[in-house]
Design an enzyme around this catalytic site. Structure first.
Site, PDB file in Angstrom:
ATOM      1  N   SER A   6       0.743  -1.150   0.092  1.00 49.23           N
ATOM      2  CA  SER A   6       0.022  -0.061  -0.032  1.00 49.23           C
ATOM      3  C   SER A   6       0.836   1.388  -0.093  1.00 49.23           C
ATOM      4  CB  SER A   6      -0.940  -0.028   1.072  1.00 49.23           C
ATOM      5  OG  SER A   6      -1.414   1.341   1.339  1.00 49.23           O
ATOM      6  N   ARG A  23       1.123   8.845  -7.907  1.00 44.61           N
ATOM      7  CA  ARG A  23       1.585   7.448  -8.345  1.00 44.61           C
ATOM      8  C   ARG A  23       2.442   7.425  -9.576  1.00 44.61           C
ATOM      9  NH1 ARG A  23      -3.587   4.046  -6.527  1.00 44.61           N
ATOM     10  NH2 ARG A  23      -3.279   4.409  -4.490  1.00 44.61           N
TER      11      ARG A  23
END
Ligand SMILES: Cc1cc2nc3c(=O)[nH]c(=O)nc-3n(C[C@H](O)[C@H](O)[C@H](O)COP(=O)(O)OP(=O)(O)OC[C@H]3O[C@@H](n4cnc5c(N)ncnc54)[C@H](O)[C@@H]3O)c2cc1C
Ligand code: FES
Lengths: 639, 253
Positions: free
Chosen positions: A285, A332
């Protein structure tokens, strides 16, 4: 201009959804029972939609591939779910969540949909808490929040590292309640092979019973595809093994346009590939980036040294160096691309040189091991189990992996595709994340679509259209079933030399090399040719073992890979046509001097919408122009 | 870390359908890498069988990271194999050595009929949940999430029970094939939380009764279930379920 209308309600952005609900048509309660709604998929989007529509009084049929609705891929989500509750009192608001999502998506999402998403986010948390979802809490009894990649606010709700599991079990509970009440009929181990379109409207499905191999027909007033993303086109991804594109692809072939197929999210924090037997990749995560620091050695010669023997001044904390204000919390796409760069420079670590360190030593010193264990204990355990290394003592090694597909079936404001009556929810649609999805926003979108959007928009559709009952012996069902069964038989009859896995791996390699983190014209053109050749070879030379009338997972996979072999080409084509860099789509030809993505808003502020024209014909490109009235387009900067 | 490939001797349960007679087949794999996961080792076997024109071994799997509960086989007599708190898909071959023999079987329980090879039918679990494993709250009718504070300890304990992945290892490990741990996990989670209170009695009775209807055995406190549970669900939940059940019966649901 496109002939397809997104049907966005008029009015200021903060009133559009309210106006839609005020103006929508209603279905008489006594009539609802006469309408069957087919919900394909029981992830967050599907389970939430099925339960909510059943509560309204519709007759619902729900389908999933796994042996239980509870096992849908959503179960694996770890980090959390965003909501503009402002419980942390740090100045969050619906507008800010909306703004961050549009900006994070690099201005390639539709404003009106994103605003509605932010608006409904607050209701999601209420709903889930009422279901008994055990979110993390503070000692005072209130819900705990944390900040997540790319966000400067604490708006992420979480349940240890198993948020997706807890949210899905909540939705599964809601589904079970409606099953128990006889409002939903559940069909597990069933795979949808085609959508049946009659008089231009989606009126049913063909599916295969995965235990007996029998074909089944189901008719209804509307079909909701909640079938998840198509990241497995890359073979290796963080998606569950059964995740696939088949239902969406069949919808595309039946006239639903495919939106932004090339927008793929490559997640920066995954466990690196260890060998060619690798069957999937495991995500760590990204909440880990809150306390972990990303680095590689400054010098190539240090790369094979033990990380704890590399001194502080010989380490390059490259995200902190290049992006001082966001540091390890850059979005990201930025984090992934930078990891690729340092590895391309030869400074990657681990046996393959395709990894960077994610180091918790400083946080453990600052917060104590106990706190780190509380926050990430199960993730550390998972890491150790897979790699055999203890991340409390040795920095983790991570590398980017395919994680999420922002692209998907194009839908209008009502989440309806270009085929009337055919809706797409959750990751299966293209809708809210533009060219890059922010962390903790997919769970939010799946539940928003399922609990709070589809129940209204599906009702509006049913109330607005005459939908007489369709008999399942209608010729359109005959034809769709015939096509599906012939294709299954064809796969078995080829009896060639190569396995499905071999084809899938080859496709994955083409996709990762040419349609992955960084793309260019030459590579994309080559990819299109290579995929076409591979597809042709597949249909001549694949070997699928077993039979059609039993459980046969090899056959299931073969059928899915066959669709991936078509989708991959469309993704490459979409990437080729988009001559700009935006979000997760990085075209090497279009970058700033310091290597950041260079958007071209003048020519590319649109959603690409691909229309199927036939198996050997190039698809048509339509465009939905994106109009930004509530946010100002800026170059994203996380410096 | 060793990279030498290992040779592993497998005995795998093969059964072509629910009513077919099953048997063990032997296979030897000589290219097992220690970093492979257990399921990747089965992938290697299946690739080989496919190449040889044989029918691959069916097994359920999806997430391959221990959370969906799809996978689950009995490995050398232990559900999910030798590693504690580890689902079959999370087990890695580095825990075996060159030349080891591994027997792989499906879950065996009357309430879990075999579908094919290592795949079983666990829909009985769904029916137990359908009987009452939820809070009946309609979409859109929930109060603000902060309306009812819940102490961290209570929320954490509820989470510990909510972590169940529904794999069925507890049933496979139990000498009585009881589904008590599975059923107790949901009952305990919801009994702990304020949201679960209104339906508390009705829930426990409905779920426990359904568990019996499905043909699961009774719990006689062997504790095997807790030992194999990949999520470490505590057997204390079963005691809680019993108390809840008797309280509900005695005070009338
Ligand atoms: C490892 C991981 C971690 C993640 N963590 C987060 C996170 O922390 N926060 C966040 O916001 N997002 C996260 N995501 C993303 C998020 O989990 C997904 O985008 C989301 O759960 C998708 O939900 P869905 O309902 O759209 O589809 P899914 O959950 O993928 O469900 C798809 C359903 O469709 C069914 N289906 C598919 N095809 C067919 C067919 N042909 N016939 C019948 N049924 C079919 C499947 O059986 C399944 O039930 C994560 C993703 C991964 C991979
Ligand atoms: S495959 Fe999901 S738990 Fe093992």
């Amino acid at each position: 201009m496109s002939k397809f209308d997104a049907r966005i309600p008029a009015g200021p952005i903060s009133e559009k959804w309210t106006r839609f609900k005020q103006n929508m048509k209603l279905v008489n309660p006594a009539n609802k029972r006469k309408h069957t709604i087919i919900v394909v998929g029981t992830g967050l989007a599907g389970a939430a939609a099925a339960a909510s529509l059943a509560e309204l009084g519709y007759n619902v049929k729900a389908f999933c591939i796994q042996d239980s609705a509870r096992r849908a891929h959503s179960i694996a989500a770890q980090g959390g779910i965003n909501a503009a509750k402002n419980y942390a009192g740090d100045g969050d608001s619906i507008y800010r969540l909306f703004y961050d999502t549009v900006k994070g998506g690099d201005y390639r999402a539709r404003e009106a949909n994103v605003y509605r998403l932010a608006e409904t986010s607050v209701d999601i948390i209420d709903q889930c808490v009422a279901q008994g979802v055990p979110f993390a809490r503070e000692y005072g009894g209130l819900l705990d929040n944390r900040s997540f990649g790319g966000a400067q606010l604490s708006r992420t709700f979480y349940a240890r590292g198993q948020t997706g599991q807890q949210l899905l079990l909540g939705a599964y509970g809601a589904l079970n309640k409606t099953i128990n009440a006889g409002q939903v009929q559940m069909y597990a181990r069933h795979e949808i092979l085609d959508v049946v379109v009659i008089d231009g409207k989606a009126r049913g499905i063909i599916c295969r019973n995965l235990v007996t191999g029998e074909y089944e027909r189901h008719s209804g007033s509307a079909v909701l595809l909640c079938t998840g993303g198509y990241g497995n086109v890359f073979y290796l991804s963080t998606n569950a093994k059964n995740s696939n594109v088949t239902a969406a692809w069949k919808a595309y072939k039946k006239g639903a346009l495919f939106g932004n197929p090339c927008f793929t999210q490559i997640h920066p924090t995954c466990i690196p590939v260890s060998g060619d037997y690798q069957s999937k990749l495991t995500l760590m995560s990204e909440s880990l980036r809150n306390d972990g620091r990303v680095w590689v050695p400054k010098k190539k010669e240090d790369c094979q040294k033990h990380p704890n023997q590399i001194s502080e001044e010989d380490r390059d904390y490259f995200l902190e160096r290049r992006y001082p204000s966001f540091g390890n919390l850059v979005p990201r796409d930025v984090a992934s691309r930078n990891a690729k760069y340092v590895c391309d420079e030869g400074r990657g670590v681990g046996e393959t040189g395709l990894a960077v360190y994610l180091d918790f030593a400083d946080s453990i010193k600052r917060l104590g091991k106990h706190t780190i264990e509380e926050r990430y204990g199960n993730l550390f355990e998972m890491y150790e189990r897979i790699t055999g290394e203890n991340p409390y003592e040795v920095p983790m090694r991570i590398y980017p992996a395919v994680h999420y597909t922002m692209g998907g079936l194009w839908v209008d404001y009502s989440l309806m595709t270009t085929v009337p009556g055919l809706f797409a929810l959750g990751e299966a649609n293209f809708s809210d994340h533009g060219a890059n999805r922010l962390g903790a926003s997919a769970l939010m979108q799946g539940l928003a679509d399922g609990y709070f959007v589809a129940p209204y928009t599906v009702t509006d559709y049913i109330a607005s259209n005459p939908l007489e009952t369709i008999n399942e012996s209608h010729p359109a069902f005959d034809e769709a079933e015939k096509e599906s069964s012939e294709r299954i038989q064809k796969l078995l009859n080829i009896k060639g030399k190569k396995t499905v896995l071999e084809y899938h791996r080859e496709l994955g390699k083409i996709m990762w090399d040419q349609v992955g983190m960084s793309r260019n014209k030459v590579g994309l053109e080559q990819a299109i040719k290579d995929i076409q050749a591979l597809r042709e070879d597949f249909w001549k030379n694949v070997y699928v073992p077993g039979e059609a009338n039993t459980m046969n997972k090899s056959l299931e996979f073969a059928n899915r890979v066959a669709d991936f072999l078509e989708l991959g080409e469309l993704m490459a084509r979409d990437a080729l046509y988009r001559e700009e860099s935006c979000g997760g789509h990085f075209r090497e030809e279009y970058q700033t001097e310091d290597g950041e993505a260079l958007r071209n808003d003048e020519d590319y502020a649109y959603v690409s919408m691909w229309e199927y024209k036939g198996d050997h014909v190039e698809p048509d490109l339509h465009k939905e122009s994106l109009v930004f009235e509530n946010v100002k387009l800026t170059q994203r900067s996380y410096k | 870390m060793s990279h030498d490939n290992m040779t592993i001797h497998l005995r795998v349960w093969r059964q072509s359908g629910p009513n077919a007679k099953g048997n063990f087949e032997q296979y030897t794999l000589d290219t097992v890498n220690p970093h492979m996961s257990f399921l990747e080792m089965l992938d290697v076997l299946n690739e080989r069988l496919t190449k040889e024109g044989q029918v691959p071994v069916e097994f359920d799997h999806d997430c391959r990271e221990g959370i969906c509960g799809s996978c689950g086989v009995v490995i050398n007599g232990t559900a999910h194999g030798p590693q504690q708190r580890t689902a079959s898909c999370q087990l890695h071959m580095r825990h075996y050595k060159d030349g080891d023999a591994i027997t792989i079987e499906p879950w065996r329980a009357k309430a879990f009929p075999i579908v094919r090879d290592l795949v079983v039918d666990r829909t009985a679990f769904d029916r137990i949940q359908e009987a009452g494993g939820y809070v009946s709250v309609k979409t859109g009718s929930a109060p603000d999430a902060h309306a009812v504070p819940i102490g961290k300890e209570v929320a954490d304990e509820a989470f510990d029970y909510a972590a169940c992945i529904g794999c069925g290892a507890c049933v496979a490990a139990c000498p009585n094939a009881s589904a008590s741990l599975f059923t107790a996990a949901k009952i305990s989670q919801l009994a702990l939380l304020p949201q679960g209170q209104p339906e508390r009695k009705r829930r426990v009775v409905a779920m426990v009764d359904q568990m019996k209807v499905e043909g699961f055995g009774d719990c006689s406190n062997h504790g095997e279930c807790e030992a194999v549970c990949p999520k470490g669900i505590s057997i204390a939940g079963i005691a809680k379920m019993r108390r809840e059940y008797f309280k509900a019966i005695l005070t009338g649901k």
